[in-house]
Scaffold this active site. Structure first.
Site, PDB file in Angstrom:
ATOM      1  N   ASP A 114       0.860  -1.185   0.000  1.00 41.55           N
ATOM      2  CA  ASP A 114       0.000   0.000   0.000  1.00 41.55           C
ATOM      3  C   ASP A 114       0.892   1.230   0.000  1.00 41.55           C
ATOM      4  O   ASP A 114       2.007   1.205   0.523  1.00 41.55           O
ATOM      5  CB  ASP A 114      -0.909   0.013   1.226  1.00 41.55           C
ATOM      6  CG  ASP A 114      -2.091  -0.935   1.109  1.00 41.55           C
ATOM      7  OD1 ASP A 114      -2.427  -1.332  -0.023  1.00 41.55           O
ATOM      8  OD2 ASP A 114      -2.690  -1.271   2.144  1.00 41.55           O
ATOM      9  N   ASP A 131      -6.848  -1.432  -4.756  1.00 41.66           N
ATOM     10  CA  ASP A 131      -7.983  -1.157  -3.872  1.00 41.66           C
ATOM     11  C   ASP A 131      -8.999  -0.245  -4.555  1.00 41.66           C
ATOM     12  O   ASP A 131     -10.210  -0.457  -4.461  1.00 41.66           O
ATOM     13  CB  ASP A 131      -7.510  -0.506  -2.573  1.00 41.66           C
ATOM     14  CG  ASP A 131      -6.563  -1.379  -1.769  1.00 41.66           C
ATOM     15  OD1 ASP A 131      -6.620  -2.615  -1.904  1.00 41.66           O
ATOM     16  OD2 ASP A 131      -5.761  -0.816  -1.006  1.00 41.66           O
TER      17      ASP A 131
END
Length: 157
Positions: A114, A131
Site C-alpha cells: 500500500d 484497492d
C-alpha cells in the site's frame, strides 16, 4: 450464447491483465523507492498484513490462502452465472485483476503493498491502485444492477 461467453471471457481477461499489470508496475516503482509528500497526499511504502483498514491481520499467513479460496470460489460461481458474467465482464475483470495482484503481494512481500496516504483534514487508511479498482468495479456493478432493476420495473408497469 457460446460466442457471447467467449467474447465476455476475452474482455474479462484483457481487463484482468491490464489492471494486474498496472498495479504491479506501480508497486514496483514504490518498492524501488519512489516517494512523494504534499499537504494532502503522500506516497509512502506500507505492507498491509490485513484486508481493508488492516482487518483480519490476526490471521497472518493464513489470510492469503483464504483469499485464494474466495477468489476461486467466486470465479467458479461466475462461470455458472453466464448472463451475470456477460453483463459485467469489465467490472469483474477489474475486481479479479486487482484482487489477484493484492494476493500476489502477500506471497511475494508478506503483505499487500500500500502507498497512497490521504491526510488532508483527517487521516485515511493507506491504500493502493488495486484497492481503488476493486471499489470502482464493485461500484459500477452495483450502479448497473440498480439501473437495470429500475428499467425492468418500468417495463413491467
Amino acid at each position: 450464447m457460446l460466442k457471447t461467453t467467449k467474447k465476455s471471457l476475452l474482455v474479462f481477461m484483457g481487463v484482468f491483465f491490464l489492471i494486474f499489470g498496472v498495479d504491479q508496475a506501480i508497486k514496483y516503482a514504490i518498492l524501488e523507492g519512489f516517494r512523494y509528500e504534499s499537504l494532502m497526499i503522500d506516497i509512502v511504502l506500507v505492507f498491509n498484513k490485513g484486508v481493508a483498514f488492516s482487518l483480519l491481520s490476526f490471521l497472518e499467513g493464513g489470510l492469503k490462502y483464504l483469499q485464494i479460496l474466495l477468489i476461486l470460489g467466486l470465479f467458479i460461481f461466475l462461470m455458472r452465472q453466464r448472463e451475470l458474467f456477460k453483463n459485467h465482464a469489465i467490472e469483474f475483470g477489474m475486481v479479479f485483476g486487482a484482487g489477484v495482484s493484492n494476493v500476489l503481494d502477500r506471497f511475494v512481500h508478506g503483505g499487500v503493498v500500500d502507498y497512497v496516504y490521504y491526510h488532508y483534514g483527517f487521516d485515511f487508511a493507506i491504500f493502493n491502485f488495486a484497492d481503488v479498482m476493486i471499489d470502482v468495479g464493485v461500484g459500477v456493478l452495483l450502479l448497473k444492477q440498480f439501473f437495470f432493476k429500475q428499467k425492468q420495473n418500468k417495463i413491467k408497469a
